[in-house]
Scaffold this motif. Structure first.
Motif, short mmCIF file in Angstrom:
data_model
loop_
_atom_site.label_atom_id
_atom_site.label_comp_id
_atom_site.label_asym_id
_atom_site.label_seq_id
_atom_site.Cartn_x
_atom_site.Cartn_y
_atom_site.Cartn_z
N PHE A 79 -13.36 19.14 2.50
CA PHE A 79 -13.15 18.85 3.92
C PHE A 79 -12.53 17.46 4.10
N LEU A 80 -13.09 16.47 3.43
CA LEU A 80 -12.59 15.10 3.57
C LEU A 80 -11.18 14.95 3.00
N GLY A 81 -10.85 15.76 1.99
CA GLY A 81 -9.51 15.74 1.43
C GLY A 81 -8.47 16.32 2.38
N GLN A 82 -8.91 17.18 3.28
CA GLN A 82 -7.99 17.83 4.23
C GLN A 82 -7.94 17.13 5.58
N ASP A 83 -8.96 16.35 5.91
CA ASP A 83 -9.02 15.71 7.23
C ASP A 83 -9.17 14.20 7.02
N LEU A 84 -8.05 13.52 6.99
CA LEU A 84 -8.06 12.08 6.67
C LEU A 84 -8.75 11.23 7.74
N ASP A 85 -8.72 11.67 9.01
CA ASP A 85 -9.45 10.94 10.05
C ASP A 85 -10.95 10.99 9.78
N SER A 86 -11.43 12.16 9.41
CA SER A 86 -12.86 12.31 9.08
C SER A 86 -13.20 11.50 7.83
N LYS A 87 -12.30 11.46 6.86
CA LYS A 87 -12.54 10.68 5.64
C LYS A 87 -12.67 9.20 5.98
N ALA A 88 -11.84 8.74 6.91
CA ALA A 88 -11.91 7.32 7.31
C ALA A 88 -13.27 7.01 7.93
N ILE A 89 -13.79 7.92 8.72
CA ILE A 89 -15.12 7.73 9.32
C ILE A 89 -16.18 7.76 8.23
N PHE A 90 -16.12 8.76 7.36
CA PHE A 90 -17.09 8.89 6.27
C PHE A 90 -17.11 7.62 5.43
N ASP A 91 -15.95 7.07 5.12
CA ASP A 91 -15.87 5.87 4.28
C ASP A 91 -16.50 4.65 4.94
N ARG A 92 -16.58 4.65 6.27
CA ARG A 92 -17.19 3.51 6.98
C ARG A 92 -18.70 3.65 7.13
N LEU A 93 -19.24 4.83 6.82
CA LEU A 93 -20.69 5.04 6.94
C LEU A 93 -21.44 4.28 5.85
N THR A 94 -22.67 3.91 6.17
CA THR A 94 -23.54 3.33 5.14
C THR A 94 -23.93 4.43 4.16
N ASP A 95 -24.38 4.04 2.99
CA ASP A 95 -24.83 5.04 2.02
C ASP A 95 -25.95 5.89 2.61
N GLY A 96 -26.83 5.29 3.39
CA GLY A 96 -27.92 6.03 4.02
C GLY A 96 -27.41 7.10 4.97
N LYS A 97 -26.39 6.77 5.77
CA LYS A 97 -25.81 7.75 6.70
C LYS A 97 -25.11 8.87 5.92
N LYS A 98 -24.45 8.51 4.82
CA LYS A 98 -23.79 9.52 4.00
C LYS A 98 -24.83 10.49 3.42
N ARG A 99 -25.95 9.94 2.94
CA ARG A 99 -27.02 10.80 2.43
C ARG A 99 -27.57 11.69 3.53
N SER A 100 -27.75 11.13 4.73
CA SER A 100 -28.25 11.93 5.86
C SER A 100 -27.32 13.10 6.15
N LEU A 101 -26.03 12.85 6.14
CA LEU A 101 -25.06 13.92 6.36
C LEU A 101 -25.21 15.00 5.30
N ILE A 102 -25.27 14.59 4.04
CA ILE A 102 -25.36 15.56 2.95
C ILE A 102 -26.65 16.37 3.05
N TYR A 103 -27.78 15.70 3.31
CA TYR A 103 -29.05 16.40 3.42
C TYR A 103 -29.06 17.37 4.61
N SER A 104 -28.28 17.06 5.66
CA SER A 104 -28.30 17.90 6.86
C SER A 104 -27.71 19.29 6.64
N PHE A 105 -26.87 19.44 5.61
CA PHE A 105 -26.29 20.77 5.39
C PHE A 105 -26.47 21.29 3.97
N ALA A 106 -27.08 20.52 3.10
CA ALA A 106 -27.15 20.87 1.68
C ALA A 106 -27.82 22.20 1.38
N LYS A 107 -28.80 22.60 2.17
CA LYS A 107 -29.53 23.83 1.87
C LYS A 107 -29.01 25.05 2.63
N ILE A 108 -27.96 24.84 3.40
CA ILE A 108 -27.37 25.94 4.16
C ILE A 108 -26.33 26.64 3.28
#
Length: 157
Positions: A105-134
């Motif tokens: 997804f981040l490879g295809q949407d550079l605007d989203s990648k720019a946002i993701f890159d600005r997140l703290t590691d904790g926010k990145k983990r929160s994002l991953i945990y929010s969908f990891a089991k789906i």
């Protein structure tokens, strides 16, 4: 890679503080690690259970690592039992694998990648945990988009 080994009894926080099972780590131990209190850890207990974790503040200048109940069950341990443990710096400070769906997804949407890159590691983990089991990829992508859109507004981009 810095590591520390020790033995101690399993403790439990008061219910009003979460009631977590934990191992206490003195600040002097944590100061040995390169990133100090920001260090992500790999904790191994009784050479049987190993998991990635972060440090939490006890409030007295010292820290603790949470031990999940499922690990205590696997070890056949409870509060007050002594365990041997080893903590090591996690070579990946994010502390989790980035799922393929997020990488694509981040490879295809550079605007989203720019946002993701600005997140703290904790926010990145929160994002991953929010969908990891789906299992449903469409639902995973929707969660990613919604999460990053909320962050976009917080960052005022």
């Amino acid at each position: 890679m810095t590591s520390y080994e020790g033995k101690q009894t399993i403790k439990q926080l008061e219910k009003r503080k979460g009631g977590y099972f934990y191992l206490k780590l003195d600040s002097e131990i944590i100061d040995r690690f390169s990133r100090k209190r920001a260090t992500r850890m790999i904790c191994t207990i009784d050479e049987e259970v190993s998991y990635r974790c972060g440090l939490n503040h006890l409030g007295d200048g010292n820290f603790y690592i949470i031990i999940a109940g499922k690990y205590l069950k696997k070890l056949n341990k409870e509060i007050g039992n002594e365990v041997s443990y080893k903590i090591e710096e996690d070579p990946d400070q994010l502390g989790v694998e980035i799922p393929e769906v997020l990488t694509v997804f981040l490879g295809q949407d550079l605007d989203s990648k720019a946002i993701f890159d600005r997140l703290t590691d904790g926010k990145k983990r929160s994002l991953i945990y929010s969908f990891a089991k789906i299992k449903d990829i469409d639902k995973q992508v929707k969660i990613i988009i919604d999460f990053l859109n909320k962050e976009r507004h917080k960052l005022k981009l």
